[in-house]
Design an enzyme around this catalytic site. Structure first.
Site: not given
Ligand SMILES: NC(=O)c1ccc[n+]([C@@H]2O[C@H](COP(=O)([O-])OP(=O)(O)OC[C@H]3O[C@@H](n4cnc5c(N)ncnc54)[C@H](OP(=O)(O)O)[C@@H]3O)[C@@H](O)[C@H]2O)c1
Length: 342
Positions: A132, A244
């Site tokens: 990000c 951010h």
């Molecule tokens: N937040 C940011 O600013 C940002 C920016 C760039 C990249 N990212 C990346 O985007 C990804 C998600 O981030 P987030 O912020 O959205 O996290 P989050 O809010 O914690 O959500 C995680 C998601 O992944 C799913 N998940 C976790 N383990 C899983 C599994 N084993 N199989 C299938 N689904 C699974 C969860 O589903 P359940 O509801 O079933 O647990 C939920 O839908 C990460 O790789 C993060 O590094 C985030």
């Protein structure tokens, strides 16, 4: 008519935003599947404000054969298991995790900056979305690099807790409430108290004393914008829910005045220049929430180096930093490589 699209991680911060943005931008979707883990199978999620709801399916049991593209936001561990499976079945993966970003056979794309690099996606059928903090920074740097060739960047980030997922947002909320009622504010997701505090540590430590988040900004900027650009970053978590911010110092090969930089930035794709040099004449994270733009303010000369500029850059980390960039990549993929959707 349209594409058969999968959103994996649809219950998470980024996944929900991907659904909102696909709906807002009227992405051509013939069929949509929303996936997550067994924890949330059967739950319903909204498709933006369309009134349509979709039931979460367990990614473990989903067959990607015949689906055109999958937008992944499920973290590196689950991505490692499922992305190769989807890619091998012919479903192009656009991944938000850090797993494939530095793989030489996987394009790392910010559509305003290096759209042509997407053409290499066929090697693995996977396209990576940058970190990000990198995404918004390269959008701001690109027009300056084109005009005056950037040599070195010094950046300090002020990163919101939503960058650490749902758990990060819950921790800031709980701790703030606990402090107000006199209860202990114990950290679980972050390493120290985040409410009313700042933490100069994101992701794990590396041998040289920097953190992996800082390393990502260095190597990803080089991969997207140019291998010769030197970057040093200090990444800091701050008690902001979404958005951010970055204080960026830029050293260039050629002269570019702050005034000329403002003119260039005003016209550049993806950027909104708000730079009034008066009380409130700049953008803060609260104002960028829900927006597509990367906001640039406080553009000024940095006279401590030859050909130096300083600026302030703010963006919604769940949008340009993740979900919006992923949807823009999907649009680019459609335009450049897939059969016409209609
Ligand atoms: N937040 C940011 O600013 C940002 C920016 C760039 C990249 N990212 C990346 O985007 C990804 C998600 O981030 P987030 O912020 O959205 O996290 P989050 O809010 O914690 O959500 C995680 C998601 O992944 C799913 N998940 C976790 N383990 C899983 C599994 N084993 N199989 C299938 N689904 C699974 C969860 O589903 P359940 O509801 O079933 O647990 C939920 O839908 C990460 O790789 C993060 O590094 C985030």
């Amino acid at each position: 008519m349209g594409y058969r699209v999968v959103v994996a991680g649809a219950t998470g911060n980024v996944g929900r935003e991907m659904l909102n943005i696909l709906a807002e931008r009227e992405f051509p979707i013939a069929e949509l599947a929303v996936l997550a883990s067994s924890r949330s199978t059967g739950e319903e999620v909204d498709f933006g404000e369309t009134g349509r709801k979709y039931k979460i399916q367990n990614i473990e049991h989903f067959d990607p054969t015949g689906w055109d593209m999958a937008l992944f936001a499920i973290g590196s561990e689950a991505t490692k298991v499922h992305a190769p499976r989807f890619a091998a079945a012919g479903c192009t993966v656009i991944d938000n995790s850090s797993l494939y970003r530095m793989d030489p056979d996987v394009p790392l794309i910010v559509p305003e900056v290096n759209p042509e690099a997407i053409d290499g996606y066929k090697a693995r059928n996977i396209i990576a979305n940058p970190n990000c903090s990198t995404a918004q920074m390269v959008v701001a740097l690109k027009p300056i690099h084109d005009a005056a060739t950037i040599k070195r960047v010094v950046v300090a980030t002020y990163q919101s807790v939503s960058g650490a997922g749902k758990q990060g947002m819950d921790e800031l909320f709980e701790q703030s409430r606990n402090i107000f009622v006199g209860d202990p504010a114990l950290p679980t997701k972050f390493t120290k108290q985040i409410a009313f505090n700042v933490i100069p540590h994101i992701d794990s430590f590396l041998d040289d004393g920097s953190t992996k988040e800082e390393w990502k900004m260095v190597v990803e900027t080089k991969k997207i914008l140019g291998a010769k650009i030197k970057v040093v970053a200090t990444c800091v978590r701050v008690p902001v829910f979404v958005g951010h911010s970055e204080a960026i110092n830029i050293e260039m090969e050629n002269e570019l005045s702050a005034e000329d930089a403002q003119k260039i930035l005003r016209e550049a794709p993806g950027i909104m220049l708000i730079d009034k040099r008066e009380d409130g004449g700049y953008v803060t994270p609260v104002e960028c929430v829900g927006e597509y733009a990367t906001f640039v303010s406080r553009v000024r000369d940095d006279s401590t180096v030859e050909n130096g500029l300083a600026l302030w850059c703010v963006s919604d980390n769940l949008r340009k930093g993740a979900a919006l960039n992923a949807v823009q990549i999907a649009e680019l993929l459609g335009r450049r490589h897939l059969k016409k959707a209609d």
